[in-house]
Design an enzyme around this catalytic site. Structure first.
Site, PDB file in Angstrom:
ATOM      1  N   LYS A  23      28.448  58.267  59.217  1.00  0.00           N
ATOM      2  CA  LYS A  23      27.925  57.056  59.848  1.00  0.00           C
ATOM      3  C   LYS A  23      26.408  57.129  59.933  1.00  0.00           C
ATOM      4  O   LYS A  23      25.711  56.180  59.577  1.00  0.00           O
ATOM      5  CB  LYS A  23      28.544  56.935  61.244  1.00  0.00           C
ATOM      6  CG  LYS A  23      28.538  55.552  61.822  1.00  0.00           C
ATOM      7  CD  LYS A  23      29.202  55.544  63.206  1.00  0.00           C
ATOM      8  CE  LYS A  23      30.713  55.549  63.131  1.00  0.00           C
ATOM      9  NZ  LYS A  23      31.344  55.800  64.455  1.00  0.00           N
ATOM     10  N   ARG A  93      27.742  56.957  69.476  1.00  0.00           N
ATOM     11  CA  ARG A  93      28.867  56.880  68.538  1.00  0.00           C
ATOM     12  C   ARG A  93      29.090  58.207  67.822  1.00  0.00           C
ATOM     13  O   ARG A  93      28.154  58.793  67.307  1.00  0.00           O
ATOM     14  CB  ARG A  93      28.589  55.812  67.469  1.00  0.00           C
ATOM     15  CG  ARG A  93      27.916  54.589  67.987  1.00  0.00           C
ATOM     16  CD  ARG A  93      27.448  53.680  66.852  1.00  0.00           C
ATOM     17  NE  ARG A  93      28.548  53.142  66.059  1.00  0.00           N
ATOM     18  CZ  ARG A  93      28.371  52.412  64.966  1.00  0.00           C
ATOM     19  NH1 ARG A  93      27.130  52.158  64.521  1.00  0.00           N
ATOM     20  NH2 ARG A  93      29.408  51.963  64.312  1.00  0.00           N
ATOM     21  N   GLY A 102      38.822  56.141  64.549  1.00  0.00           N
ATOM     22  CA  GLY A 102      39.444  56.090  65.868  1.00  0.00           C
ATOM     23  C   GLY A 102      39.802  57.435  66.468  1.00  0.00           C
ATOM     24  O   GLY A 102      40.407  57.499  67.535  1.00  0.00           O
ATOM     25  N   MET A 104      37.728  59.975  67.323  1.00  0.00           N
ATOM     26  CA  MET A 104      36.793  60.446  68.344  1.00  0.00           C
ATOM     27  C   MET A 104      36.261  59.240  69.097  1.00  0.00           C
ATOM     28  O   MET A 104      36.667  58.134  68.850  1.00  0.00           O
ATOM     29  CB  MET A 104      35.681  61.245  67.694  1.00  0.00           C
ATOM     30  CG  MET A 104      36.171  62.587  67.213  1.00  0.00           C
ATOM     31  SD  MET A 104      34.866  63.452  66.415  1.00  0.00           S
ATOM     32  CE  MET A 104      34.536  62.393  65.064  1.00  0.00           C
ATOM     33  N   ARG A 337      30.643  52.298  54.841  1.00  0.00           N
ATOM     34  CA  ARG A 337      31.147  53.536  54.229  1.00  0.00           C
ATOM     35  C   ARG A 337      32.030  53.139  53.058  1.00  0.00           C
ATOM     36  O   ARG A 337      32.471  51.988  52.974  1.00  0.00           O
ATOM     37  CB  ARG A 337      31.950  54.348  55.241  1.00  0.00           C
ATOM     38  CG  ARG A 337      33.156  53.606  55.761  1.00  0.00           C
ATOM     39  CD  ARG A 337      33.937  54.447  56.767  1.00  0.00           C
ATOM     40  NE  ARG A 337      34.999  53.656  57.350  1.00  0.00           N
ATOM     41  CZ  ARG A 337      35.364  53.698  58.623  1.00  0.00           C
ATOM     42  NH1 ARG A 337      34.762  54.501  59.465  1.00  0.00           N
ATOM     43  NH2 ARG A 337      36.345  52.951  59.059  1.00  0.00           N
ATOM     44  N   HIS A 455      44.199  49.360  63.985  1.00  0.00           N
ATOM     45  CA  HIS A 455      44.391  50.813  63.917  1.00  0.00           C
ATOM     46  C   HIS A 455      45.585  51.176  63.046  1.00  0.00           C
ATOM     47  O   HIS A 455      45.496  52.017  62.146  1.00  0.00           O
ATOM     48  CB  HIS A 455      44.568  51.370  65.332  1.00  0.00           C
ATOM     49  CG  HIS A 455      44.844  52.837  65.360  1.00  0.00           C
ATOM     50  ND1 HIS A 455      46.126  53.349  65.424  1.00  0.00           N
ATOM     51  CD2 HIS A 455      44.016  53.890  65.270  1.00  0.00           C
ATOM     52  CE1 HIS A 455      46.055  54.666  65.399  1.00  0.00           C
ATOM     53  NE2 HIS A 455      44.792  55.022  65.313  1.00  0.00           N
ATOM     54  N   SER A 764      52.123  83.909  34.455  1.00  0.00           N
ATOM     55  CA  SER A 764      52.202  82.711  35.282  1.00  0.00           C
ATOM     56  C   SER A 764      52.080  83.175  36.730  1.00  0.00           C
ATOM     57  O   SER A 764      52.875  83.986  37.195  1.00  0.00           O
ATOM     58  CB  SER A 764      53.521  81.987  35.054  1.00  0.00           C
ATOM     59  OG  SER A 764      53.594  80.889  35.928  1.00  0.00           O
ATOM     60  N   CYS A 831      52.578  78.619  38.770  1.00  0.00           N
ATOM     61  CA  CYS A 831      53.799  77.853  39.019  1.00  0.00           C
ATOM     62  C   CYS A 831      54.173  77.830  40.493  1.00  0.00           C
ATOM     63  O   CYS A 831      55.262  77.450  40.856  1.00  0.00           O
ATOM     64  CB  CYS A 831      54.950  78.383  38.174  1.00  0.00           C
ATOM     65  SG  CYS A 831      55.362  80.091  38.526  1.00  0.00           S
ATOM     66  N   TYR A 851      47.118  76.091  32.285  1.00  0.00           N
ATOM     67  CA  TYR A 851      47.918  75.003  32.862  1.00  0.00           C
ATOM     68  C   TYR A 851      48.297  75.298  34.309  1.00  0.00           C
ATOM     69  O   TYR A 851      48.246  76.442  34.756  1.00  0.00           O
ATOM     70  CB  TYR A 851      49.199  74.764  32.041  1.00  0.00           C
ATOM     71  CG  TYR A 851      50.220  75.876  32.129  1.00  0.00           C
ATOM     72  CD1 TYR A 851      51.166  75.897  33.155  1.00  0.00           C
ATOM     73  CD2 TYR A 851      50.247  76.911  31.189  1.00  0.00           C
ATOM     74  CE1 TYR A 851      52.101  76.920  33.251  1.00  0.00           C
ATOM     75  CE2 TYR A 851      51.177  77.933  31.274  1.00  0.00           C
ATOM     76  CZ  TYR A 851      52.104  77.936  32.316  1.00  0.00           C
ATOM     77  OH  TYR A 851      53.013  78.942  32.419  1.00  0.00           O
TER      78      TYR A 851
HETATM   79  P1  ADP Z   1      34.644  53.974  65.250  1.00  0.00           P
HETATM   80  O1  ADP Z   1      34.203  55.122  64.429  1.00  0.00           O
HETATM   81  O2  ADP Z   1      35.843  54.234  66.065  1.00  0.00           O
HETATM   82  O3  ADP Z   1      34.698  52.699  64.463  1.00  0.00           O
HETATM   83  P2  ADP Z   1      32.079  53.106  66.154  1.00  0.00           P
HETATM   84  O4  ADP Z   1      31.070  54.099  66.579  1.00  0.00           O
HETATM   85  O5  ADP Z   1      31.924  52.558  64.804  1.00  0.00           O
HETATM   86  O6  ADP Z   1      33.503  53.767  66.337  1.00  0.00           O
HETATM   87  O7  ADP Z   1      32.017  51.972  67.233  1.00  0.00           O
HETATM   88  C1  ADP Z   1      33.094  51.259  67.762  1.00  0.00           C
HETATM   89  C2  ADP Z   1      32.793  49.756  67.746  1.00  0.00           C
HETATM   90  O8  ADP Z   1      31.612  49.469  68.467  1.00  0.00           O
HETATM   91  C3  ADP Z   1      32.568  49.230  66.361  1.00  0.00           C
HETATM   92  O9  ADP Z   1      33.205  48.003  66.242  1.00  0.00           O
HETATM   93  C4  ADP Z   1      31.083  49.072  66.264  1.00  0.00           C
HETATM   94  O10 ADP Z   1      30.717  48.051  65.395  1.00  0.00           O
HETATM   95  C5  ADP Z   1      30.698  48.751  67.682  1.00  0.00           C
HETATM   96  N1  ADP Z   1      29.337  49.206  67.941  1.00  0.00           N
HETATM   97  C6  ADP Z   1      28.891  50.458  67.825  1.00  0.00           C
HETATM   98  N2  ADP Z   1      27.581  50.555  68.076  1.00  0.00           N
HETATM   99  C7  ADP Z   1      27.166  49.302  68.363  1.00  0.00           C
HETATM  100  C8  ADP Z   1      25.896  48.739  68.693  1.00  0.00           C
HETATM  101  N3  ADP Z   1      24.797  49.488  68.755  1.00  0.00           N
HETATM  102  N4  ADP Z   1      25.846  47.429  68.924  1.00  0.00           N
HETATM  103  C9  ADP Z   1      26.965  46.665  68.846  1.00  0.00           C
HETATM  104  N5  ADP Z   1      28.191  47.126  68.543  1.00  0.00           N
HETATM  105  C10 ADP Z   1      28.299  48.440  68.293  1.00  0.00           C
HETATM  106 MG    MG Z   2      33.291  52.249  63.202  1.00  0.00          MG
END
Ligand code: ADP
Ligand code: MG
Ligand code: MG
Length: 877
Positions: A23, A93, A102, A104, A337, A455, A764, A831, A851
């Site tokens: 990220k 984040r 989802g 963490m 991503r 999810h 093998s 194998c 192989y």
């Molecule tokens: P996950 O990895 O579980 O998607 P994120 O870190 O991406 O967690 O964030 C969860 C939600 O919060 C996402 O929908 C993201 O777009 C939103 N979000 C995260 N940071 C911001 C921010 N700075 N402003 C507005 N929305 C945010």
């Molecule tokens: Mg996200």
């Protein structure tokens, strides 16, 4: 200079994933290429590892650096973090190297307190918005930082909605939300014994610490294991200025894919919600709207959005999965991503992108995760049988496949019943990350709420599990364990069938059909075959398996286990007669009865392989496996064998070994009873001569002697094989080439491979046995205690599923080098189970094997893994 633990977005880029997490690296990249994103910084994965090394503590060194960088962010944004005017709010984040959706935690709106909320209300002109943000923050912070149960807050919220007689969160007024904030804070005080923290800087450090801690939460650990993510990778933490999608009717949030993640269709696929923060879209609380509707609502935002999506895909040269938010008409991207996609979609995208000239074939080959091919090798519903079943309801086709099972209403129940051998469909209102183990156990997943980016949908696609979401026509009662649809009630005893490619949910159990390779799949696999240099064979003990494997592209058989043939009804008896025989004479009589059957088996397999190479392994397991264990069976068998019960018990006692895995098995059986090897040689050679004559083929059977640890064992058994084989060939006046080789599965064989190579025509690697012998634990017994190893992170992965490259792999490497030093053209294969595991296949490619051999359903996986290995590390001259 001391180490740098915090990077501003502008200091990073997409190549820094290991340090900044996916990220963070991509936010940095987006910033650099001019995509509108809220500014921020990243606390590195190294800081996470340091946190764990320092006994789960953020040292003052790291804390100071975070605070200093926050000063810089304040300057760059012109806002004040925790200040009385123009307050800076941030999100905190998580973001690991590989995406773990989802798994963490993330905290939004951090920096709010009793004062800043008022300023926010004034400056935004909306008290409702300010307090809505504050209540969300309190809930997320409490959940993540002090692990207060989110459900408790949800309950307070639900009570308030009931009291006010409203259905949606958005219907609560500013006053209601103010009241809610108070209730949340009261609850926090009761639970924690102190006030909700008001100091923004303190909130920040606590949040960063909590995200690092969440790296080690149980669901993240399960996910990592499932996806081969080492615990040492750690997570980074992104601290980013907040933008607000919940600021009113010109604001919103959404999720987008640059192509359809379910089908691969070349069309932007996005969903959004007006007046919502990002979380709301994924949580499936309200059903999001298709992006096309935004065009009428906010044409300029829509156009800019479409342009940026196209720009990002072109920049990354891969399908992108993005998050976006627009605040009062101003658009921001929050994440991008390479998107997770179904296997079908992945193939279509890879093939399309080559045809569109975006990537070359090499890159396309690397775009597909070999493990994902597995899902294409799953069955589909039989069209005829499907016609006989009522469609109960249609949901969204979130992840393709066909699944049939009885209903399970909780993740735990799905897991338990799966372990008890039942097929279950997990039916939920919506799934959450806690459900992960139940989702793994289920044949299929069905949810009542949520969209294509919920999810359940995202996780199921990742796992390749069939999934239907948003089947709104269903009512689920989790307590009573019932599902009601069209007035009919279903219980845990009822079967349903779900089709993840159409979204249809059917009554009852539907038959399904075997998969096949065609269309994009075939094109793509053709490219993989153009590149790879490592051949792929299959492990097959029956003509049926062999045929299936050929359909999947197997180029030969690397392992036929002959013992499986002895368990069949008609042969176990002569086999047992052979085992209880007290003289060679009697043993030979029994073996004579087995010979024609064994020969017929081999003919069937040769025919199924249509002239391709076939490796046949001689009898391997300890003989006691062929005898019964219960006294009443022993008694009956004694009668059938016309021997006394005492005699039979005596044989069984004599065969008993304390450690059968290291006992009288493999080539040791042939040393004791050469007549077994004679019979097997006869069957192999006669079958080959006859099939070659019948079909005009020139099959060269490969006879494989198992469990050799010393060259003299091989020499001895080989002499028997050669004598019998040459005699038959001469007697029949036939022409037949055959090879005699050995399995390399004992560490001593690796160390003396140069000696063994003088006698062997091929090696093998039996990496299952080699793994257990190298580690010194039995694969049949290790499961329970290895679980403790994973829990305590002594091991990250199962060495029987994924080759231990540093240890067992070095034995393989040594044997390859020593073997080839004597015979440069020695044919080398593997194998064991590892032959179908992508990372292991890459290792085998790199050490120069000819192989790999794996089970039929893994053949396409191995073909692709081999092609990727060649692209990454070419050995074509
Ligand atoms: P996950 O990895 O579980 O998607 P994120 O870190 O991406 O967690 O964030 C969860 C939600 O919060 C996402 O929908 C993201 O777009 C939103 N979000 C995260 N940071 C911001 C921010 N700075 N402003 C507005 N929305 C945010
Ligand atoms: Mg996200
Ligand atoms: Mg073995």
């Amino acid at each position: 200079m001391s180490k740098k633990y915090v990077y501003l977005f502008k200091e990073g880029n997409t190549t820094m994933k290991n340090l900044l997490g996916g990220k963070g690296a991509n936010l940095s990249e987006m910033k650099n290429i001019g995509i509108p994103i809220p500014d921020g910084f990243v606390v590195t994965t190294e800081a996470c590892n340091k946190y764990y090394d320092d006994g789960q503590k953020l040292t003052s060194e790291v804390v100071d650096e975070i605070q200093r960088t926050m000063d810089t962010l304040e300057k760059e944004t012109g806002k004040n973090f925790g200040g009385d005017t123009n307050p800076l709010l941030v999100s905190v984040r998580s973001g690991a190297r590989a995406s773990m959706p989802g798994m963490m935690d993330t905290i939004l709106n951090l920096g709010l307190n009793d004062k800043t909320v008022e300023v926010l209300a004034k400056e935004s002109g909306s008290e409702r918005f300010a307090y809505d943000s504050y209540r969300r923050f309190i809930m997320m912070f409490s959940d993540v930082v002090i692990e207060l149960d989110k459900q408790k807050f949800e309950k307070i919220l639900e009570e308030m909605k009931e009291e006010k007689n409203v259905e949606l969160d958005t219907e609560l007024t500013a006053e209601d939300l103010k009241d809610l904030v108070k209730k949340f804070k009261d609850f926090y005080r009761e639970a924690k014994g102190e006030e909700f923290p008001q100091d923004a800087r303190e909130q920040l450090i606590e949040a960063v610490t909590a995200v690092f801690r969440s790296w080690d939460n149980p669901r993240a650990n399960v996910y990592r294991k499932l996806n081969d993510i080492p615990s040492r990778w750690g997570t980074a933490v992104n601290v980013q200025e907040m933008v607000f999608g919940n600021m009113g009717d010109t604001s919103g949030s959404g999720v987008a894919f640059s192509r359809n993640p379910a089908t691969g269709e070349h069309k932007i696929y996005a969903e959004y919600l007006m007046n919502a923060q990002g979380e709301d879209v994924v949580a499936g609380i309200r059903t999001p709207r298709p992006i096309e509707e935004l065009e009428a609502q906010m044409p300029e935002v829509y156009k800019e959005f479409m342009d940026i999506v196209a720009k990002l895909e072109a920049h990354y040269k891969d399908m992108q999965d993005m998050e976006f938010t627009f605040e009062d008409g101003k658009l921001y991207f929050l994440q991008t991503r390479n998107g997770k996609r179904t296997a079908q979609a992945a193939l279509k995208i890879a093939v399309d992108m080559v045809e569109e000239g975006i990537v070359n074939k090499e890159k396309a080959i690397l775009m597909m995760d070999p493990k994902q091919l597995d899902t294409l090798l799953h069955p589909t519903f039989d069209a005829d049988d499907m016609g006989h079943h009522e469609v109960l309801v249609a949901g969204l086709p979130a992840s393709p496949g066909a699944a049939t099972g009885k209903l399970a209403f909780t993740a735990q129940e799905a897991k338990d019943r799966h372990e008890a051998g039942e097929r279950v469909i997990l039916v939920r209102q919506e799934t959450s990350p806690e459900d992960i183990e139940g989702m793994i156990a289920a044949e299929g997943i069905l949810t009542v709420r949520g969209g294509m980016t919920s999810h359940a949908a995202v996780v199921a696609r990742g796992m390749g599990t069939c999934c239907v979401v948003g089947a709104g026509g269903i009512k689920v009662n989790e307590e009573k364990k019932t599902m009601t649809v069209n007035g009919k009630v279903y219980t845990t005893e009822d079967f349903i069938s779900i089709d993840g490619s159409t979204g249809n949910v059917y009554d009852g159990e539907i038959e399904s059909n075997e998969p096949e390779i065609s269309g994009h799949f075939e094109t793509f696999m053709g490219w993989a075959d153009e590149f790879r240099t490592l051949k792929v064979r299959t492990n097959a003990d029956t003509p049926h398996d062999a045929e299936q494997a050929v359909k999947f592209g197997a180029e030969g058989i690397g392992l036929t286990r002959t013992e499986h043939m002895f368990f069949a009804e008609d042969r176990i008896f002569p086999m047992r007669q052979m085992i209880v025989a007290t003289t060679e004479e009697a043993r030979r009589t029994a073996l004579e009865k087995i010979l024609p059957m064994q020969k017929a088996d081999f003919k069937g397999i040769y025919k199924a392989m249509e002239g391709r190479a076939v490796t046949i392994r001689f009898l391997d397991p300890p003989l006691h496996e062929f005898l019964p264990t219960h006294q009443h069976e022993i008694k009956q068998l004694a009668e059938e064998l016309k021997i006394t019960e005492e005699h039979l018990n005596g044989v069984i006692t004599d065969l008993h070994e304390f450690n059968p895995m290291m006992g009288h098995r493999g080539c040791r059986l042939a040393v004791s009873y050469p007549e077994i090897a004679e019979m097997q040689t006869r069957a192999v050679i006669e079958a080959a001569i006859e099939v070659n004559e019948e079909n005009g083929w020139s099959i060269v059977p490969e006879i494989m002697i198992p469990l050799v640890g010393d060259v003299n064992e091989l020499k001895y058994v080989k002499s028997i094989v050669v004598k019998v084989a040459d005699q038959i060939i001469a007697d029949r006046g036939a022409k037949l080439d055959y090879l005699v080789g050995t399995m390399i599965e004992i560490p001593r064989a690796c160390v003396t491979a140069d000696e063994i190579a003088k006698e062997a025509e091929f090696f093998s690697f039996g990496t299952n046995d080699l793994t257990q012998m190298a580690f010194g634990f039995s694969r049949d017994d290790a499961g329970p205690f290895l679980k403790h190893y994973y829990d305590k992170k002594v091991y990250d992965f199962d060495p029987f599923a994924k080759l231990d490259q540093e240890g067992v792999g070095q034995f393989v490497k040594m044997a390859v080098e020593k073997g080839r030093s004597v015979k440069p053209n020695l044919k080398l294969g593997v194998c064991g189970e590892h032959g179908g595991d992508p990372s292991s296949v890459e290792f085998f490619h790199n050490v120069g094997l000819d192989y790999v051999s794996c089970s039929p359903f893994r053949v396409p996986v191995a073909r692709l893994a081999a092609a990727q290995a060649e692209v990454r590390n070419p050995r074509k001259k």
